[in-house]
Design a protein around this motif. Structure first.
Motif, mmCIF file in Angstrom:
data_model
loop_
_atom_site.group_PDB
_atom_site.id
_atom_site.type_symbol
_atom_site.label_atom_id
_atom_site.label_comp_id
_atom_site.label_asym_id
_atom_site.label_seq_id
_atom_site.Cartn_x
_atom_site.Cartn_y
_atom_site.Cartn_z
ATOM 1 N N THR A 129 0.837 -1.182 0.000
ATOM 2 C CA THR A 129 0.000 0.000 0.000
ATOM 3 C C THR A 129 0.875 1.236 0.000
ATOM 4 O O THR A 129 2.016 1.200 0.441
ATOM 5 C CB THR A 129 -0.904 0.013 1.241
ATOM 6 O OG1 THR A 129 -1.581 1.254 1.300
ATOM 7 C CG2 THR A 129 -0.056 -0.117 2.489
ATOM 8 N N ASP A 130 0.327 2.325 -0.458
ATOM 9 C CA ASP A 130 1.125 3.540 -0.430
ATOM 10 C C ASP A 130 0.541 4.553 0.543
ATOM 11 O O ASP A 130 0.963 5.694 0.608
ATOM 12 C CB ASP A 130 1.208 4.165 -1.823
ATOM 13 C CG ASP A 130 -0.167 4.618 -2.285
ATOM 14 O OD1 ASP A 130 -0.247 5.387 -3.249
ATOM 15 O OD2 ASP A 130 -1.166 4.176 -1.673
ATOM 16 N N THR A 131 -0.488 4.118 1.292
ATOM 17 C CA THR A 131 -1.123 5.049 2.231
ATOM 18 C C THR A 131 -1.003 4.545 3.650
ATOM 19 O O THR A 131 -1.102 3.344 3.906
ATOM 20 C CB THR A 131 -2.624 5.185 1.946
ATOM 21 O OG1 THR A 131 -2.879 4.768 0.637
ATOM 22 C CG2 THR A 131 -3.070 6.603 2.155
ATOM 23 N N VAL A 132 -0.776 5.491 4.567
ATOM 24 C CA VAL A 132 -0.831 5.144 5.982
ATOM 25 C C VAL A 132 -1.783 6.118 6.668
ATOM 26 O O VAL A 132 -2.019 7.221 6.181
ATOM 27 C CB VAL A 132 0.549 5.259 6.663
ATOM 28 C CG1 VAL A 132 1.415 4.090 6.317
ATOM 29 C CG2 VAL A 132 1.204 6.547 6.332
ATOM 30 N N TYR A 133 -2.309 5.663 7.794
ATOM 31 C CA TYR A 133 -3.194 6.516 8.573
ATOM 32 C C TYR A 133 -2.426 6.945 9.819
ATOM 33 O O TYR A 133 -1.880 6.109 10.523
ATOM 34 C CB TYR A 133 -4.460 5.767 8.971
ATOM 35 C CG TYR A 133 -5.333 5.461 7.796
ATOM 36 C CD1 TYR A 133 -5.057 4.392 6.965
ATOM 37 C CD2 TYR A 133 -6.436 6.273 7.508
ATOM 38 C CE1 TYR A 133 -5.858 4.122 5.888
ATOM 39 C CE2 TYR A 133 -7.236 6.004 6.431
ATOM 40 C CZ TYR A 133 -6.948 4.923 5.610
ATOM 41 O OH TYR A 133 -7.735 4.650 4.536
ATOM 42 N N TYR A 144 -2.428 9.493 4.858
ATOM 43 C CA TYR A 144 -1.359 10.159 4.137
ATOM 44 C C TYR A 144 -0.705 9.176 3.206
ATOM 45 O O TYR A 144 -0.596 7.998 3.505
ATOM 46 C CB TYR A 144 -0.289 10.669 5.102
ATOM 47 C CG TYR A 144 -0.695 11.828 5.953
ATOM 48 C CD1 TYR A 144 -1.297 11.625 7.190
ATOM 49 C CD2 TYR A 144 -0.472 13.131 5.536
ATOM 50 C CE1 TYR A 144 -1.658 12.695 7.971
ATOM 51 C CE2 TYR A 144 -0.816 14.197 6.322
ATOM 52 C CZ TYR A 144 -1.415 13.982 7.534
ATOM 53 O OH TYR A 144 -1.773 15.035 8.326
ATOM 54 N N LYS A 145 -0.190 9.702 2.091
ATOM 55 C CA LYS A 145 0.657 8.876 1.254
ATOM 56 C C LYS A 145 1.968 8.705 1.990
ATOM 57 O O LYS A 145 2.378 9.569 2.762
ATOM 58 C CB LYS A 145 0.917 9.579 -0.090
ATOM 59 C CG LYS A 145 -0.323 9.726 -0.911
ATOM 60 C CD LYS A 145 -0.566 8.477 -1.708
ATOM 61 C CE LYS A 145 -1.764 8.612 -2.605
ATOM 62 N NZ LYS A 145 -2.812 7.680 -2.354
ATOM 63 N N LEU A 146 2.660 7.603 1.698
ATOM 64 C CA LEU A 146 3.887 7.306 2.449
ATOM 65 C C LEU A 146 4.881 8.466 2.509
ATOM 66 O O LEU A 146 5.307 8.848 3.584
ATOM 67 C CB LEU A 146 4.565 6.068 1.873
ATOM 68 C CG LEU A 146 4.008 4.741 2.380
ATOM 69 C CD1 LEU A 146 4.784 3.586 1.795
ATOM 70 C CD2 LEU A 146 4.070 4.676 3.884
ATOM 71 N N PRO A 147 5.278 9.055 1.358
ATOM 72 C CA PRO A 147 6.276 10.126 1.449
ATOM 73 C C PRO A 147 5.770 11.299 2.280
ATOM 74 O O PRO A 147 6.513 11.869 3.090
ATOM 75 C CB PRO A 147 6.506 10.554 0.000
ATOM 76 C CG PRO A 147 5.908 9.499 -0.834
ATOM 77 C CD PRO A 147 4.887 8.794 -0.039
ATOM 78 N N ALA A 148 4.482 11.664 2.114
ATOM 79 C CA ALA A 148 3.951 12.788 2.894
ATOM 80 C C ALA A 148 3.984 12.457 4.370
ATOM 81 O O ALA A 148 4.323 13.307 5.208
ATOM 82 C CB ALA A 148 2.529 13.105 2.453
ATOM 83 N N THR A 151 7.457 12.883 5.669
ATOM 84 C CA THR A 151 7.808 14.291 5.865
ATOM 85 C C THR A 151 7.152 14.831 7.118
ATOM 86 O O THR A 151 7.787 15.486 7.945
ATOM 87 C CB THR A 151 7.357 15.150 4.675
ATOM 88 O OG1 THR A 151 7.364 14.356 3.512
ATOM 89 C CG2 THR A 151 8.245 16.351 4.516
ATOM 90 N N LEU A 152 5.852 14.530 7.264
ATOM 91 C CA LEU A 152 5.128 15.046 8.424
ATOM 92 C C LEU A 152 5.770 14.593 9.725
ATOM 93 O O LEU A 152 6.017 15.393 10.636
ATOM 94 C CB LEU A 152 3.670 14.572 8.376
ATOM 95 C CG LEU A 152 2.842 14.994 9.590
ATOM 96 C CD1 LEU A 152 2.607 16.472 9.530
ATOM 97 C CD2 LEU A 152 1.511 14.284 9.612
ATOM 98 N N LEU A 153 6.057 13.289 9.802
ATOM 99 C CA LEU A 153 6.623 12.790 11.047
ATOM 100 C C LEU A 153 8.006 13.361 11.291
ATOM 101 O O LEU A 153 8.358 13.670 12.435
ATOM 102 C CB LEU A 153 6.672 11.272 11.020
ATOM 103 C CG LEU A 153 5.330 10.633 11.348
ATOM 104 C CD1 LEU A 153 5.448 9.135 11.293
ATOM 105 C CD2 LEU A 153 4.884 11.050 12.729
#
Lengths: 203, 131
Positions: A129-133, A144-148, A151-153
């Motif tokens: 998957t490319d999305t995490v919650y 969020y998408k993985l790269p975003a 970055t956020l974290l």
């Protein structure tokens, strides 16, 4: 009359007042030394500093707990990202891959065991998957998408670490002011003891 | 509070000037910093020991069994060699952090020793810088 201690009001970057240093006890107390009042003023200022110290220590502990949590989440997400990146070039350059390397595992879904409760774990299979919650607190969870997400974290981690550094700085500054006040107390008290003894010897 | 004998009290005639106060402050700051660093060092040492034990376990484990390796709060089923690689990486990170903290602690100690010499020279028994 005892001189007031509040005439010199310097503050550090975050508004913590600097403790006045008594250069000369006799001069500070004046011609009619009122040791009781002076000591009381010092004690009350000391109490305020100690209270601020307690608050900041609590905040520091909170931050020191939050940071490992952010790091763990970041770890997991980076792991997921690595897996995804590992898969794509895999499909293009299969011949170059080391045979010992796990070719099969990359195509199978990731199996994990996660915590349902303190001592209870459940097995789960993660599809590609490319999305995490991400749980943002206050009953809010966003996808969020993985790269975003990474970055956020990373930003959250950086800001938490910089808050921690400034809290530690404040704590050290407070520690200095508390030391100054404690030394003041000791000196005023000693000076008074000496004065009383001299006065008694003169009688 | 510790009371000094009357004869010793006359040693206390050394007045505390601003420079001395700054030395005392610096000592107090370093002392607190040192204590915090030593706490963190303890925690890190335990982590490192756990990682080292893990290395030994993994070396003895069967090469085909999937290893449940902890990433964050959940465990991931990793093949043996992957787990070994991750373990080596985690050990390297832990070692790095450990050496940074050790350097910090040593720095604090050296500074504190210097300050102790200066302060004891001026104040002698009138000041207490040890635990």
């Amino acid at each position: 009359m005892a001189t007031s201690m509040t005439k010199i009001e310097e503050k550090n970057a975050r508004g913590i007042p600097k403790a006045p240093f008594i250069a000369d006890v006799a001069e500070h107390l004046g011609p009619n030394p009122d040791v009781e009042t002076a000591l009381k003023e010092i004690q009350s200022a000391l109490a305020k500093y100690r209270y601020m110290d307690q608050n900041l220590t609590q905040r520091r502990r909170g931050l020191e707990d939050k940071i490992p949590d952010i790091k763990k989440t970041l770890n997991m997400i980076e792991f997921l990202q690595e897996r995804r990146e590992g898969k794509q070039p895999k499909q293009e350059e299969e011949e170059d891959e080391d045979e010992l390397d796990d070719e099969d595992v990359e195509d199978k879904p990731i199996k994990t065991t996660f915590e349902l409760n303190d001592t209870l774990y459940a097995e789960a299979e993660l599809e590609d998957t490319d999305t995490v919650y991400l749980w943002l607190g206050a009953n809010v969870m966003l996808s969020y998408k993985l790269p975003a997400a990474i970055t956020l974290l990373r930003d959250k981690l950086k800001s938490a670490e910089s808050s921690l550094t400034s809290v530690i700085e404040d704590l050290e500054f407070l520690r200095e002011q508390i030391t100054v006040m404690e030394v003041n107390t000791a000196r005023v008290y000693n000076w008074d003891v000496k004065r009383r003894r001299e006065a008694r010897e003169q009688e | 509070m510790r009371m000094i004998a009357q004869e010793d009290e006359n040693d206390n005639n050394a007045e505390v000037n601003w420079e001395d106060q700054q030395n005392i402050n610096a000592f107090s700051k370093l002392n607190t910093r040192l204590r915090n660093t030593e706490e963190k060092l303890e925690g890190l040492k335990q982590e490192k020991e756990a990682l080292d034990d893990l290395t030994m376990e993994l070396e003895l484990a069967d090469e085909d069994t999937p290893v449940l390796y902890r990433v964050g709060e959940a465990y991931v089923h990793l093949p043996h060699n992957r787990a070994m690689k991750r373990l080596a990486k985690d050990q390297a990170t832990a070692d790095q952090e450990l050496s940074i903290l050790k350097d910090q602690a040593e720095q604090c100690e050296t500074e504190m020793k210097k300050l102790k010499v200066v302060l004891y020279a001026k104040f002698g028994k009138a000041i207490n810088l040890d635990e």
